[in-house]
Enzyme design. Sequence first.
Site, mmCIF file in Angstrom:
data_model
loop_
_atom_site.group_PDB
_atom_site.id
_atom_site.type_symbol
_atom_site.label_atom_id
_atom_site.label_comp_id
_atom_site.label_asym_id
_atom_site.label_seq_id
_atom_site.Cartn_x
_atom_site.Cartn_y
_atom_site.Cartn_z
ATOM 1 N N TYR A 434 0.833 -1.223 0.000
ATOM 2 C CA TYR A 434 0.000 0.000 0.000
ATOM 3 C C TYR A 434 0.863 1.267 0.000
ATOM 4 C CZ TYR A 434 -0.219 -0.436 5.253
ATOM 5 O OH TYR A 434 0.033 -0.576 6.582
ATOM 6 N N GLU A 435 0.207 2.389 -0.312
ATOM 7 C CA GLU A 435 0.921 3.663 -0.541
ATOM 8 C C GLU A 435 1.914 3.559 -1.693
ATOM 9 O OE1 GLU A 435 0.622 6.680 0.112
ATOM 10 O OE2 GLU A 435 -1.040 6.353 1.488
ATOM 11 N N GLY A 436 1.600 2.730 -2.682
ATOM 12 C CA GLY A 436 2.481 2.549 -3.833
ATOM 13 C C GLY A 436 3.404 1.371 -3.590
#
Length: 594
Positions: A434-436
Site C-alpha cells: 500500500y501507498e504505492g
Amino acid sequence: MPFKAPVEDMLFVLNNLCDLDQISQMPGYEDAQPDMVEAILGEAAKFSQEVLAPLNKKGDQQGSTFAKGEVATPEGWREAYQQLVEMGWNSPKTGAEHGGMGLPSVVNASIQEMFTSANTSFMLAPLLTQGAIESIAGFASPQLQEVYLPKLVTGEWTGTMNLTEPQAGSDLAAITSKAVPQGDHYLISGQKIFITYGEHDMSENIIHLVLARLPNAPAGVKGISLFIVPKFMVNENGTLGDRNDVECISIEHKLGIHASPTCTMAYGTANGAIGYLVGEPHEGLKYMFTMMNAARLGVGLQGVGIAEHATQHAIDYAMERKQGQTPQGTAPSIMGHPDIRRMLGLMKSRTEAARVLAYRAAAAEDMAHKAMDAEQRAFFQRRLDLLIPVVKGWSTELCVDIASLGVQIHGGMGFIEETGAAQHFRDARITTIYEGTTGIQALDLVGRKIKRDQGAAAMELVHDMRETAQKASQRTDAHVDWSQVEHVAQSAAQAVEDVTRWLVQRNDHSPQAAAANVLELFGIALGAWAMADAAIAASDQLMIDKDNKFVRTKLKTVAFYNAQVYPKAAMLQQVIFDANDEVLNFNSNDFEVA
Ligand SMILES: Cc1cc2nc3c(=O)[nH]c(=O)nc-3n(C[C@H](O)[C@H](O)[C@H](O)COP(=O)(O)OP(=O)(O)OC[C@H]3O[C@@H](n4cnc5c(N)ncnc54)[C@H](O)[C@@H]3O)c2cc1C
C-alpha cells in the site's frame, strides 16, 4: 513478550545524526529542545508499551468485524483510541495554529515509529487522519478548514484516503468515480475498495478524502479532483446532522493487520453523496501527491517499527531457547550459535540503518518547511523528494525480510501463532504494497527523482556521503576500524554516483528494468552513510564515557553492517548495469507451462 520502545537509539539518532539542535532553533520549533524531546519520547514510550502493545495480539486474534454496514473494532480499541486522543498524541506534528502540538516532523517520526511498532493495525487510523489533516490544511478553503480541521486534529473525527477502485490501483488514471456539481457542493458516486478505517466505531464522524472526476474532465490523471465527503453531515453550529449517502458494504479478510478494517465503500447509491471540492478542479492528484510524502514516510516508519518489534521478539526467544552445542560446549541458549547471532545482526543493523534514513527524511521535511533561506528550503525539498521512495521501498522490503528472520530464529515455534513471531511477518507483508508498491516507488526514484533533474539531487547526496567518508578518514582513535568505515563510506558514495550517471545516460528501457535494484542499492548505500556517521558520533561519546554500553554496541553494529550487509551493493551494481533489454527479453508466452 513485552515491547520496549528503543528510546536510547532514537535519541542518539535525533541528536547526533539529524541535526535536532539546528531544527529546534527554527521558528515554531523552539519547544523541541533536546531535554524536552527526551521527556516527550519518555511519555510516548510509556503509552506505546502500556496501552498499545498489550492490544496488539488481541487485535490480531479478534480482528475487526462487519455487520449491517457497521464495523466493530476489537476489544479495548475504543478505550485506547480515547486515551490517545486525550493525551494529544493524535496529531503531534500539526501546527499549534490548528490546535496540534507543532512538533518537528523528525520528533514526530520517533513517536510514530514507537506507536506503530507497538501496534501497527491501531496506528493506521491516526496515520490516515494525519494525511487528511495535511490535505485540508494545505489546499482546502478557509471555510472548509474551519469546519473539518479542528475535530480531525483533536481526533474526535478520523480521516481516510479514498484512491483505489477495482480497475484503478497503481494506475490512478483509471479512476471513474464521479462528482456532479450541485449548488455549493457536489454529488459523488462510485465504489472505492481497500479503504483503511473507512468505517469503524472509534470516532463520532469519519471524513473521507475522495478522488473523483467532474463531468467532461480531461482523461487520465489530469482530470481527477479531490473532495471531502463526511460520513455525517455537519450542521452550521458544528453539531452532526444527517447520515451522508456513503456506506461500507464489506470488509476484507486479510493476511495481516487483522484489526485494521479494510473497507469497500459505496458512494451515492441513493441520491449521491454530498462532497466538497478541495482546492481547484482537476488538481486532486497533485494534492494527493503532496500528502503522499507524509503517508509514504509514515509507511516507511511502519517498516522500521515492525522490524524493531520483530527483532526484540527474536532476541528474547534466542536468550531463552536451549538447543544444541556451541563450538565452545553446551549452549546456555541458542544465542550461543553463530548463525543465530548472524541473523540477529542482520535484523538489528538494518533496522538501525533504516531508522536513520527515515528520520533524515523527516528532518529534511522540517528544513524544507522552515529554513530561513529559500535556497536551503529548495535544497531540502529536493533531498526529501529523493529520500521518500528509498525510505518507503527499502524499509518495508527490509521489514518483511527481518520479520521472516524472526520466524526463523523461533524455529518451528515461529510458524505457530502463539509465539507472535508470525504476526510480525503477516503484518509486515502489506507495507510493500500500500501507498504505492515497491515497483512503483522504484520507478518514482529512477524516473522522477533521478532522471528528471539529470541526477542533480542524487549528486548533492553523493557530496554529503563523501564528506562523511572524509571525516572518517581523519579519525585515529582506537576501538574503531576507521579504514573499514572510510572504505565502505567511499565505496557507497561511488556506487550512488556511478549508478546515477548510468541512469542519466540511458535512453532505453533499462532504467525501468533496473529500478527495483537501484532502489535497494540506494537503501544499502545510504544505510552505510548513516552507519559511518553513527560510528563517528558513537566514538566521540566513547571518548567521554568509555563504559557506555550503548555506544560500544553501536560500533559493533556498524562493523557488522559494513561486513555483512554492505557487500551486497557491489552485486546489485553489476545487476543494474546488466539490466538491458536483451537480458529482460521474455515475452508473455515464455512463461507458459508446456
Ligand atoms: C490492506 C490494504 C489497505 C489499503 N488501504 C488503502 C487506503 O486506505 N486507501 C486507498 O486508496 N487504497 C488503499 N489500498 C490499496 C493499495 O494502495 C493498492 O492495493 C496498491 O496501490 C496496489 O494497487 P493494486 O492492488 O491494484 O495492484 P496493481 O496496481 O494491480 O499491481 C499489481 C502488480 O503490478 C505492478 N505494477 C503495476 N503497475 C506497474 C507499473 N506501471 N510498472 C511496474 N509495475 C507495475 C505492481 O508493483 C504490483 O506488483 C490498500 C490495500 C490493502 C491491501
